[in-house]
Scaffold this motif. Sequence first.
Motif, PDB file in Angstrom:
ATOM      1  N   VAL A 850       0.708  -1.309  -0.108  1.00 34.07           N
ATOM      2  CA  VAL A 850       0.108   0.118  -0.065  1.00 34.07           C
ATOM      3  C   VAL A 850       0.814   1.326  -0.114  1.00 34.07           C
ATOM      4  CG1 VAL A 850      -1.799   1.379   1.062  1.00 34.07           C
ATOM      5  CG2 VAL A 850      -1.814  -1.258   1.175  1.00 34.07           C
ATOM      6  N   ILE A 851       0.626   2.125  -1.059  1.00 33.98           N
ATOM      7  CA  ILE A 851       1.324   3.435  -0.861  1.00 33.98           C
ATOM      8  C   ILE A 851       0.481   4.281  -0.436  1.00 33.98           C
ATOM      9  CG2 ILE A 851       2.562   5.140  -2.457  1.00 33.98           C
ATOM     10  CD1 ILE A 851       3.710   2.391  -2.398  1.00 33.98           C
ATOM     11  N   PRO A 852       0.537   4.984   0.626  1.00 39.65           N
ATOM     12  CA  PRO A 852      -0.442   5.895   1.152  1.00 39.65           C
ATOM     13  C   PRO A 852      -0.755   7.042   0.208  1.00 39.65           C
ATOM     14  CG  PRO A 852       1.648   5.766   2.755  1.00 39.65           C
ATOM     15  CD  PRO A 852       1.955   5.270   1.191  1.00 39.65           C
ATOM     16  N   SER A 853      -1.989   7.776   0.646  1.00 38.72           N
ATOM     17  CA  SER A 853      -2.716   8.878  -0.100  1.00 38.72           C
ATOM     18  C   SER A 853      -1.628   9.944   0.176  1.00 38.72           C
ATOM     19  CB  SER A 853      -4.119   9.032   0.276  1.00 38.72           C
ATOM     20  OG  SER A 853      -4.013   9.422   1.642  1.00 38.72           O
ATOM     21  N   GLY A 854      -1.817  10.961  -1.121  1.00 35.97           N
ATOM     22  CA  GLY A 854      -1.078  11.819  -1.063  1.00 35.97           C
ATOM     23  C   GLY A 854       0.497  11.736  -1.676  1.00 35.97           C
ATOM     24  N   ILE A 855       0.909  10.471  -2.142  1.00 41.38           N
ATOM     25  CA  ILE A 855       2.055  10.164  -2.674  1.00 41.38           C
ATOM     26  C   ILE A 855       1.670  10.218  -4.151  1.00 41.38           C
ATOM     27  CG2 ILE A 855       3.864   8.357  -3.153  1.00 41.38           C
ATOM     28  CD1 ILE A 855       3.763   9.958  -0.021  1.00 41.38           C
ATOM     29  N   LYS A 856       2.564  10.871  -4.752  1.00 49.66           N
ATOM     30  CA  LYS A 856       2.308  11.044  -6.290  1.00 49.66           C
ATOM     31  C   LYS A 856       3.344  10.108  -7.259  1.00 49.66           C
ATOM     32  CE  LYS A 856      -0.306  15.253  -6.357  1.00 49.66           C
ATOM     33  NZ  LYS A 856      -0.407  16.673  -6.882  1.00 49.66           N
ATOM     34  N   LYS A 857       4.536   9.595  -6.845  1.00 49.67           N
ATOM     35  CA  LYS A 857       5.696   9.070  -7.029  1.00 49.67           C
ATOM     36  C   LYS A 857       6.282   7.980  -6.117  1.00 49.67           C
ATOM     37  CE  LYS A 857       9.052  11.354  -8.115  1.00 49.67           C
ATOM     38  NZ  LYS A 857      10.133  12.341  -8.966  1.00 49.67           N
ATOM     39  N   TYR A 858       6.408   6.775  -6.998  1.00 58.63           N
ATOM     40  CA  TYR A 858       7.226   5.907  -5.966  1.00 58.63           C
ATOM     41  C   TYR A 858       8.187   5.062  -6.867  1.00 58.63           C
ATOM     42  CZ  TYR A 858       4.541   1.839  -7.984  1.00 58.63           C
ATOM     43  OH  TYR A 858       3.824   0.901  -8.715  1.00 58.63           O
ATOM     44  N   SER A 859       9.145   4.487  -6.443  1.00 55.78           N
ATOM     45  CA  SER A 859       9.895   3.579  -7.092  1.00 55.78           C
ATOM     46  C   SER A 859       9.811   2.226  -6.687  1.00 55.78           C
ATOM     47  CB  SER A 859      11.621   4.300  -7.014  1.00 55.78           C
ATOM     48  OG  SER A 859      11.977   3.890  -5.949  1.00 55.78           O
ATOM     49  N   LEU A 860       9.929   1.416  -7.720  1.00 47.31           N
ATOM     50  CA  LEU A 860      10.178  -0.190  -7.513  1.00 47.31           C
ATOM     51  C   LEU A 860      11.322  -0.506  -8.096  1.00 47.31           C
ATOM     52  CD1 LEU A 860       8.549  -2.875  -6.604  1.00 47.31           C
ATOM     53  CD2 LEU A 860       7.601  -2.914  -8.636  1.00 47.31           C
ATOM     54  N   ASP A 861      12.142  -1.096  -7.240  1.00 49.85           N
ATOM     55  CA  ASP A 861      13.516  -1.721  -7.885  1.00 49.85           C
ATOM     56  C   ASP A 861      14.182  -0.523  -8.856  1.00 49.85           C
ATOM     57  OD1 ASP A 861      13.150  -3.876  -6.165  1.00 49.85           O
ATOM     58  OD2 ASP A 861      12.415  -4.968  -7.697  1.00 49.85           O
ATOM     59  N   VAL A 874      -2.380   0.627  -4.385  1.00 50.64           N
ATOM     60  CA  VAL A 874      -1.791  -0.910  -4.153  1.00 50.64           C
ATOM     61  C   VAL A 874      -0.865  -1.338  -5.217  1.00 50.64           C
ATOM     62  CG1 VAL A 874      -2.384  -3.165  -3.312  1.00 50.64           C
ATOM     63  CG2 VAL A 874      -3.771  -1.472  -2.735  1.00 50.64           C
ATOM     64  N   VAL A 875       0.263  -1.675  -5.014  1.00 55.17           N
ATOM     65  CA  VAL A 875       1.208  -2.183  -5.901  1.00 55.17           C
ATOM     66  C   VAL A 875       1.463  -3.763  -5.630  1.00 55.17           C
ATOM     67  CG1 VAL A 875       3.716  -1.949  -6.619  1.00 55.17           C
ATOM     68  CG2 VAL A 875       2.619  -0.218  -5.609  1.00 55.17           C
ATOM     69  N   ALA A 876       0.950  -4.293  -6.880  1.00 58.44           N
ATOM     70  CA  ALA A 876       0.846  -5.823  -6.540  1.00 58.44           C
ATOM     71  C   ALA A 876       2.396  -6.456  -6.794  1.00 58.44           C
ATOM     72  CB  ALA A 876      -0.121  -6.456  -7.706  1.00 58.44           C
ATOM     73  N   VAL A 877       2.793  -7.309  -6.097  1.00 54.02           N
ATOM     74  CA  VAL A 877       4.086  -8.106  -6.369  1.00 54.02           C
ATOM     75  C   VAL A 877       3.883  -9.608  -6.137  1.00 54.02           C
ATOM     76  CG1 VAL A 877       5.369  -6.157  -5.780  1.00 54.02           C
ATOM     77  CG2 VAL A 877       4.706  -7.507  -3.901  1.00 54.02           C
ATOM     78  N   LYS A 878       4.403 -10.355  -6.733  1.00 55.70           N
ATOM     79  CA  LYS A 878       4.449 -11.662  -6.607  1.00 55.70           C
ATOM     80  C   LYS A 878       5.837 -12.139  -5.807  1.00 55.70           C
ATOM     81  CE  LYS A 878       1.701 -12.856 -10.603  1.00 55.70           C
ATOM     82  NZ  LYS A 878       1.512 -13.768 -11.822  1.00 55.70           N
ATOM     83  N   SER A 879       6.063 -13.511  -5.655  1.00 52.56           N
ATOM     84  CA  SER A 879       7.298 -13.914  -4.913  1.00 52.56           C
ATOM     85  C   SER A 879       8.701 -13.049  -5.175  1.00 52.56           C
ATOM     86  CB  SER A 879       7.389 -15.388  -5.124  1.00 52.56           C
ATOM     87  OG  SER A 879       7.927 -15.839  -6.525  1.00 52.56           O
ATOM     88  N   GLY A 880       9.364 -12.924  -4.343  1.00 52.05           N
ATOM     89  CA  GLY A 880      10.856 -12.459  -4.375  1.00 52.05           C
ATOM     90  C   GLY A 880      11.139 -11.235  -3.736  1.00 52.05           C
ATOM     91  N   LYS A 881      12.412 -10.615  -3.931  1.00 54.78           N
ATOM     92  CA  LYS A 881      12.768  -9.576  -3.093  1.00 54.78           C
ATOM     93  C   LYS A 881      12.380  -8.157  -3.813  1.00 54.78           C
ATOM     94  CE  LYS A 881      15.959 -12.394  -0.703  1.00 54.78           C
ATOM     95  NZ  LYS A 881      17.489 -12.590  -0.598  1.00 54.78           N
ATOM     96  N   TYR A 882      12.085  -7.202  -3.301  1.00 56.46           N
ATOM     97  CA  TYR A 882      11.588  -5.887  -3.563  1.00 56.46           C
ATOM     98  C   TYR A 882      12.044  -4.808  -2.962  1.00 56.46           C
ATOM     99  CZ  TYR A 882       8.757  -8.989  -6.694  1.00 56.46           C
ATOM    100  OH  TYR A 882       8.149  -9.990  -7.401  1.00 56.46           O
ATOM    101  N   LYS A 883      12.478  -3.732  -3.446  1.00 59.33           N
ATOM    102  CA  LYS A 883      12.718  -2.532  -2.821  1.00 59.33           C
ATOM    103  C   LYS A 883      11.743  -1.375  -3.226  1.00 59.33           C
ATOM    104  CE  LYS A 883      16.367   0.791  -1.261  1.00 59.33           C
ATOM    105  NZ  LYS A 883      17.957   0.825  -1.271  1.00 59.33           N
ATOM    106  N   ILE A 884      10.955  -0.871  -2.184  1.00 63.49           N
ATOM    107  CA  ILE A 884      10.067   0.325  -2.814  1.00 63.49           C
ATOM    108  C   ILE A 884      10.409   1.578  -2.122  1.00 63.49           C
ATOM    109  CG2 ILE A 884       7.704   0.807  -2.791  1.00 63.49           C
ATOM    110  CD1 ILE A 884       6.954  -1.826  -2.954  1.00 63.49           C
ATOM    111  N   ASN A 885      10.515   2.633  -2.602  1.00 60.90           N
ATOM    112  CA  ASN A 885      10.852   3.980  -1.998  1.00 60.90           C
ATOM    113  C   ASN A 885       9.727   5.069  -2.635  1.00 60.90           C
ATOM    114  OD1 ASN A 885      13.187   2.851  -1.186  1.00 60.90           O
ATOM    115  ND2 ASN A 885      14.525   4.103  -2.347  1.00 60.90           N
ATOM    116  N   TYR A 886       9.214   5.731  -1.377  1.00 60.26           N
ATOM    117  CA  TYR A 886       8.430   6.870  -1.911  1.00 60.26           C
ATOM    118  C   TYR A 886       8.753   8.070  -0.776  1.00 60.26           C
ATOM    119  CZ  TYR A 886       5.475   4.648   1.345  1.00 60.26           C
ATOM    120  OH  TYR A 886       5.032   3.832   2.709  1.00 60.26           O
ATOM    121  N   THR A 887       8.397   9.341  -1.195  1.00 63.24           N
ATOM    122  CA  THR A 887       8.872  10.285  -0.299  1.00 63.24           C
ATOM    123  C   THR A 887       7.264  10.830   0.496  1.00 63.24           C
ATOM    124  OG1 THR A 887      10.619  11.365  -1.305  1.00 63.24           O
ATOM    125  CG2 THR A 887       9.353  13.021   0.090  1.00 63.24           C
ATOM    126  N   LEU A 888       7.349  10.769   1.730  1.00 65.47           N
ATOM    127  CA  LEU A 888       6.021  11.164   2.370  1.00 65.47           C
ATOM    128  C   LEU A 888       5.818  12.790   2.281  1.00 65.47           C
ATOM    129  CD1 LEU A 888       6.408   9.005   5.643  1.00 65.47           C
ATOM    130  CD2 LEU A 888       5.070   8.839   3.670  1.00 65.47           C
TER     131      LEU A 888
END
Length: 888
Positions: A850-861, A874-888
């Motif tokens: 879940v990316i909170p409301s008010g966030i207009k940009k995020y990075s996935l890997d 909601v960012v859907a991901v399957k099995s594996g390792k992921y890195k997600i960043n966003y600015t509050l």
Amino acid sequence: MKSSLVIACIAFVFCLWGCAPEGNLNVYELKCENLQNPLGIDKTVPRFSWEILSNKNATEQKAFQVLVASDPSLLDKDQADLWDSGKSESSVSIMVPYQGKVLGSGTSAYWKVRIWDEAGNVSSWSPVCNFSIGLLNKDEWHASYIGFPTPAGYNECPQLKKSFDVNDTNGKLLLYVNSLGYHEVYLNGQKVGDGVLSPAVSQFDKRSWAIAYDVSKLLKKGQNDIVLWLASGWYTKGLPGVVHNGPLVKAQLEKLSENRRDIILSTDASWVGRKSSYTRHGSWQPHQFGGEIVDGTVAINDLSAEGMNSKNWSPVSVISAPNYEVSPQMVELNRIAETIRPVEIRSLSKDTFLIDMGKTLTGWIEINFAKLQKSQEIVLEYSDHLDDKGKFTDQKQTDRYIASGEGSEVFKNKFNYHGFRYIRISKLTEAPSAESIKAYLVHTGFELASGFQCSDPELNKIHDMIFYTLQCLSIGGDLVDCPTIERLGYGGDGNASTETAQTMFNMNPLYANWLQAWADCVRNDGGMPHTAPNPYKAGGGPYWCGFIITASWKTYLNYGDEAILEKYYPTMQKWLQYVDKYTVDGLLKPWPDTDYRGWYLGDWATPTGIDQKAEASVDLVNNCFVAVCYDNMQKIAKVLGKTDDAGLYSQKKDQLQKQIHKSYFDSSKNTYATATQIDLAYPLLAGVVPEELIASVTKSLFNETTTNRGGHFACGLVGIPVLTEWSVKTQSADLMYSMLKKKDYPGYLYMIENGATTTWEHWNGERSRIHNCYNGVGSWFYQAVGGIRSAENVPAYRQVLIQPQIPKGITWAKTFKETPYGKLVVNWELKEKVMELNVEIPVGSEAGVVIPSGIKKYSLDGKEYELSGEKSAVVAVKSGKYKINYTL
């Protein structure tokens, strides 16, 4: 010509590569009936589970192949004589049912599995695991119950012995032991297995457990000596189902070779018995669990060769016992889980010393004594706390050791246990050394399945205290209220802690064992006791009785065990019919006390200032709980395909919710009943509050907590899990965090500030200091701060919602949960306003981050994505390792 040959060779190599096992695709953690290599299971159609390890993201199992064979040598050749599933197109990797040749009692089998992924890659074969089936029919038992009659009766811990010859030790030899009371098995002087205080608890007037032991490696050609060492435990005169003044046992040794079963040995009148060095004192009633007396003059010969061959053995008695069910035990044995050394030893007088183990525990003590005088009696008393003046608190837990006077001597518990931190040892001439003392934490051998740590050390201390407390309470295949005073599997305490316990540990087998006891305890009219097993009358209320419904549903959700729902659905219905009998004008009203159940509670163990006996609150709490039960039953019926039942329970839930609101809502104050925390939180959680009033009632709850209660918890055993679940669902993390941070009474840090290492029975520390009242908050650490929540009504963490709730003051958290599919990890850190989220999803699961409301940009890997920011995404991901960043 040469170039054509090269191309052909390359093509051949690629063909081999495509068919070969994928080196980075592995199958591990094989389980049968959610147990590792179980012996003597209770069904002929076992269910298999496995986990998958892959080094690439989005791996999915698309097919599996299971091989089951009667001999492991067949599996070495990739052959199976019992079941070869072939390549089965399926993504299912938990609770896969056996579909091979018919298996019968006493069957032993071996299995392995491999899987194919979405790209057609095939894993290597898993390691080979095994299982066996127990004795499922009464006529397969050829053994008789035997005991050793002594004047001390149930206080005696006798040894029963048989010498027998074995000519051929080839094949598998399984020993089945059904003891009424505790047992240990010794073969040729060596203890069989690492279990202690076996078997698990059961309702003796309905059922007892049989345990299978593989003794193949302990038998020798020629003469063998087997000793069954017994103690009464819960099989004590005066308790339900107890027909003999002392422990009983029946045992049967079978040899399995080339699919043939031969009985080598069984208990009968030819066995002999004798008193051992251990006796018990105490009546196995509340406040009277006593302890053990060990006679060192007898201990010398307990298991020695001289003792085995001595002439002090006498014939046993063959006992006729009622024809109750004997079922294979399907929960792990109790085991020693940790060894603890003392932190302080101080003198109280010239011959009395106080030993501080540094933390409370449930289990045993072992003390090595220097030279003692013959017949010198050492007294060991146990307590889980000192009083306000630092004096020892007598909790009627006492052991004694009678010295032999020969060399160094050892006291060690065997057939009883204690809840303690402090040991007062008296009648010693000199202080024992720290090196001579060991305490052993004992609990059911389940897997520790979680971990939590965050930037707030105080929050970590609370989590760790709860994590450890539950280990101290899970002895014997259920969760007890406390190890010191009652040792009972209370349903209320269980309901309060189930979500926490099942989050922290793999307790599917434990709950299966416990729920069987509840089903065995239901009365003909549908009435339920407050504890299971139910040895005597105990206090509680509907929240205690309805454990059969709520715990079954939670067990299904956390572990995916649908068989639990199917097995106990009739018992659930029977209890709800009992509820109907005491429903007046649409609301459940108090039912009478019985000879097996007392009181009619709402909340329990509330802090000073809360009237937990207020009639309006009691009625509100119990009817909210029934509404939750109807909701659970509606969902259970859907899972089981019972559409009509689902509609019925949905209708009952809706009617009850409306009646609760009509009867207990105060529109002038926007409150319910007595307007306490539980009387506000439970209607919100149970769906009682109409949509248009939720905000107003929520405001009343915040006001009650922050203004009227000074920001403290103001509820008890029932209120804590209710408030916790409500908090997680409404993302009220700041409110929960602020309550957890209170260091004065009542609160968790108040306990810790006053020396607690396990949670207490009452907020002020009365009675037990190792208790299951307030552990329901433990799930909040994982679901709120950790951000790991199973998708609603989806079992076994197959679908997960990742949504950390970050209270002000916490800057990072590291959380993991061992799910039925594998390890799920959520690590997050807040660096100024940048949220860095690292997640790991096991194969078989998928997650929505879940990316909170008010966030207009995020990075996935490292790759950026745009959002509208108007609402959470909601960012859907399957099995594996992921890195997600966003600015509050």
